[in-house]
Design a protein around this motif. Structure first.
Motif, mmCIF file in Angstrom:
data_model
loop_
_atom_site.group_PDB
_atom_site.id
_atom_site.type_symbol
_atom_site.label_atom_id
_atom_site.label_comp_id
_atom_site.label_asym_id
_atom_site.label_seq_id
_atom_site.Cartn_x
_atom_site.Cartn_y
_atom_site.Cartn_z
ATOM 1 N N MET A 1 0.822 -1.207 0.000
ATOM 2 C CA MET A 1 0.000 0.000 0.000
ATOM 3 C C MET A 1 0.860 1.261 0.000
ATOM 4 O O MET A 1 0.590 2.205 -0.762
ATOM 5 N N TYR A 2 1.894 1.286 0.844
ATOM 6 C CA TYR A 2 2.747 2.473 0.886
ATOM 7 C C TYR A 2 3.395 2.729 -0.478
ATOM 8 O O TYR A 2 3.456 3.872 -0.952
ATOM 9 N N GLY A 3 3.895 1.676 -1.111
ATOM 10 C CA GLY A 3 4.524 1.841 -2.417
ATOM 11 C C GLY A 3 3.542 2.332 -3.472
ATOM 12 O O GLY A 3 3.863 3.222 -4.279
ATOM 13 N N LEU A 4 2.331 1.760 -3.477
ATOM 14 C CA LEU A 4 1.328 2.156 -4.458
ATOM 15 C C LEU A 4 0.846 3.572 -4.209
ATOM 16 O O LEU A 4 0.671 4.357 -5.153
ATOM 17 N N PHE A 5 0.639 3.939 -2.943
ATOM 18 C CA PHE A 5 0.160 5.287 -2.628
ATOM 19 C C PHE A 5 1.186 6.345 -3.016
ATOM 20 O O PHE A 5 0.830 7.462 -3.399
ATOM 21 N N GLN A 6 2.462 6.014 -2.914
ATOM 22 C CA GLN A 6 3.492 6.953 -3.352
ATOM 23 C C GLN A 6 3.401 7.208 -4.856
ATOM 24 O O GLN A 6 3.578 8.333 -5.329
ATOM 25 N N LYS A 7 3.121 6.134 -5.615
ATOM 26 C CA LYS A 7 2.958 6.291 -7.068
ATOM 27 C C LYS A 7 1.724 7.123 -7.391
ATOM 28 O O LYS A 7 1.748 7.962 -8.291
ATOM 29 N N TRP A 8 0.640 6.888 -6.648
ATOM 30 C CA TRP A 8 -0.573 7.677 -6.882
ATOM 31 C C TRP A 8 -0.340 9.148 -6.562
ATOM 32 O O TRP A 8 -0.820 10.033 -7.276
ATOM 33 N N LYS A 9 0.387 9.392 -5.487
ATOM 34 C CA LYS A 9 0.657 10.779 -5.101
ATOM 35 C C LYS A 9 1.520 11.478 -6.144
ATOM 36 O O LYS A 9 1.290 12.647 -6.480
ATOM 37 N N LYS A 10 2.495 10.758 -6.667
ATOM 38 C CA LYS A 10 3.372 11.337 -7.684
ATOM 39 C C LYS A 10 2.610 11.620 -8.970
ATOM 40 O O LYS A 10 2.855 12.614 -9.653
ATOM 41 N N ALA A 11 1.665 10.720 -9.318
ATOM 42 C CA ALA A 11 0.880 10.886 -10.546
ATOM 43 C C ALA A 11 -0.292 11.839 -10.377
ATOM 44 O O ALA A 11 -0.981 12.144 -11.350
ATOM 45 N N GLU A 12 -0.541 12.302 -9.140
ATOM 46 C CA GLU A 12 -1.625 13.242 -8.839
ATOM 47 C C GLU A 12 -2.982 12.687 -9.285
ATOM 48 O O GLU A 12 -3.793 13.384 -9.909
ATOM 49 N N VAL A 13 -3.236 11.432 -8.961
ATOM 50 C CA VAL A 13 -4.498 10.814 -9.335
ATOM 51 C C VAL A 13 -5.575 11.175 -8.320
ATOM 52 O O VAL A 13 -5.289 11.611 -7.201
ATOM 53 N N THR A 14 -6.816 10.998 -8.729
ATOM 54 C CA THR A 14 -7.961 11.240 -7.839
ATOM 55 C C THR A 14 -8.855 9.998 -7.855
ATOM 56 O O THR A 14 -10.058 10.096 -8.108
ATOM 57 N N HIS A 15 -8.250 8.859 -7.606
ATOM 58 C CA HIS A 15 -9.015 7.619 -7.576
ATOM 59 C C HIS A 15 -9.980 7.615 -6.384
ATOM 60 O O HIS A 15 -9.772 8.311 -5.381
ATOM 61 N N SER A 16 -11.016 6.803 -6.510
ATOM 62 C CA SER A 16 -11.951 6.556 -5.414
ATOM 63 C C SER A 16 -11.719 5.130 -4.930
ATOM 64 O O SER A 16 -11.950 4.177 -5.680
ATOM 65 N N LEU A 17 -11.262 4.980 -3.686
ATOM 66 C CA LEU A 17 -10.834 3.682 -3.168
ATOM 67 C C LEU A 17 -11.824 3.144 -2.146
ATOM 68 O O LEU A 17 -12.206 3.847 -1.211
ATOM 69 N N THR A 18 -12.224 1.882 -2.336
ATOM 70 C CA THR A 18 -13.045 1.164 -1.373
ATOM 71 C C THR A 18 -12.313 -0.112 -0.972
ATOM 72 O O THR A 18 -11.845 -0.857 -1.838
ATOM 73 N N VAL A 19 -12.191 -0.345 0.338
ATOM 74 C CA VAL A 19 -11.491 -1.519 0.857
ATOM 75 C C VAL A 19 -12.478 -2.370 1.651
ATOM 76 O O VAL A 19 -13.164 -1.849 2.539
ATOM 77 N N VAL A 20 -12.540 -3.653 1.322
ATOM 78 C CA VAL A 20 -13.454 -4.575 1.996
ATOM 79 C C VAL A 20 -12.657 -5.767 2.524
ATOM 80 O O VAL A 20 -11.900 -6.394 1.773
ATOM 81 N N PHE A 21 -12.801 -6.058 3.820
ATOM 82 C CA PHE A 21 -12.253 -7.277 4.410
ATOM 83 C C PHE A 21 -13.312 -8.374 4.337
ATOM 84 O O PHE A 21 -14.487 -8.118 4.604
ATOM 85 N N PHE A 22 -12.898 -9.577 4.000
ATOM 86 C CA PHE A 22 -13.833 -10.696 4.016
ATOM 87 C C PHE A 22 -13.127 -11.949 4.505
ATOM 88 O O PHE A 22 -11.900 -12.085 4.374
ATOM 89 N N SER A 23 -13.887 -12.862 5.092
ATOM 90 C CA SER A 23 -13.300 -14.087 5.637
ATOM 91 C C SER A 23 -14.385 -15.132 5.824
ATOM 92 O O SER A 23 -15.583 -14.832 5.752
ATOM 93 N N ARG A 24 -13.949 -16.339 6.092
ATOM 94 C CA ARG A 24 -14.851 -17.435 6.455
ATOM 95 C C ARG A 24 -14.411 -17.986 7.799
ATOM 96 O O ARG A 24 -13.213 -18.236 8.019
ATOM 97 N N THR A 25 -15.356 -18.158 8.706
ATOM 98 C CA THR A 25 -15.078 -18.658 10.046
ATOM 99 C C THR A 25 -15.657 -20.055 10.200
ATOM 100 O O THR A 25 -16.863 -20.257 9.988
ATOM 101 N N TYR A 26 -14.800 -21.014 10.555
ATOM 102 C CA TYR A 26 -15.264 -22.377 10.815
ATOM 103 C C TYR A 26 -15.601 -22.518 12.293
ATOM 104 O O TYR A 26 -14.857 -22.049 13.163
#
Length: 233
Positions: free
Chosen positions: A127-152
């Motif tokens: 994430m840190y590496g990718l965010f640095q690239k986004w900051k350098k490119a001055e992008v305005t992406h819309s980011l959504t993060v979802v955690f998912f899992s299965r519990t036995y």
């Protein structure tokens, strides 16, 4: 004035074979992109130039221009020019599977440091590496993060008459969980998004009720990645 074959040779010598065009803060359909590309034919463009199509109000920038496989500072757009459109305002969804492997230690191969780190820390480094690239490119992406899992689930109502719990192919009871960590986030300082993602990761085991030892005769443990609910997510 050049005519015939001489004109074609001259045009071929200065034409652009490939052009990358970036678009920001706009939604354009395939049809609009095609019309915009058609409007550029016959134009002399240079790298970094702001492109404008007044009829539809399209704003873009010419980024990478290629001729004969080499970089060029400028060129003429022809019918044969291939134009690749790149959006700097995309809607991005990250589905992060929190399987049991996320707490395993990853091998240090390919790293300058000699210490090991868990796989989630590898994700944080990504994430840190990718965010640095986004900051350098001055992008305005819309980011959504979802955690998912299965519990036995073992014990408890599993051996009783409960039929509300889902069961897999092997008859094991399980629950699927999904949690939206970030939704449609757009930042100029993308690094600040890492903190809430890490906090959500630390709280997640407690929120879904994972246990290391039986509690009320029931144990709840995360599945492996192969046994997870990637298709449901």
């Amino acid at each position: 004035r050049l005519e015939g074959n001489e004109a074609q040779k001259a045009l071929k010598a200065v034409s652009a074979d490939f052009v990358t065009v970036t678009i920001k803060d706009q939604f354009l359909s395939r049809g609009e992109l095609h019309l915009f590309q058609t409007a550029l034919i016959g134009s002399w463009i240079y790298e970094g130039q702001r492109l404008w199509e007044p009829l539809r109000g399209i704003h873009a920038h010419a980024r990478d221009i290629r001729h004969d496989g080499a970089h060029a500072n400028s060129g003429i757009v022809t019918d044969a020019t291939k134009i690749a459109f790149r959006s700097r305002s995309s809607r991005i969804f990250w589905l992060v599977q929190l399987s049991v492997e996320m707490w395993d230690f990853a091998p240090p191969f390919g790293k300058k440091e000699s210490h090991c780190e868990i796989y989630f820390d590898r994700f944080v480094s990504f994430m840190y590496g990718l965010f640095q690239k986004w900051k350098k490119a001055e992008v305005t992406h819309s980011l959504t993060v979802v955690f998912f899992s299965r519990t036995y689930i073992q014990g408890g109502l599993q051996h009783g008459t409960d039929t509300t719990r889902a069961r897999d192919l092997y008859g094991r009871s399980y629950e699927d969980h999904c949690r939206v960590v970030l939704e449609n986030e757009t930042r100029t300082d993308w690094d600040k998004l890492v903190v809430p993602i890490k906090e959500a990761f630390l709280r997640y085991p407690q929120e879904v009720g994972w246990t290391l030892s039986p509690k009320n005769g029931e144990t709840r443990q995360p599945s492996t990645a192969a046994q997870g609910n990637i298709l449901e997510a």
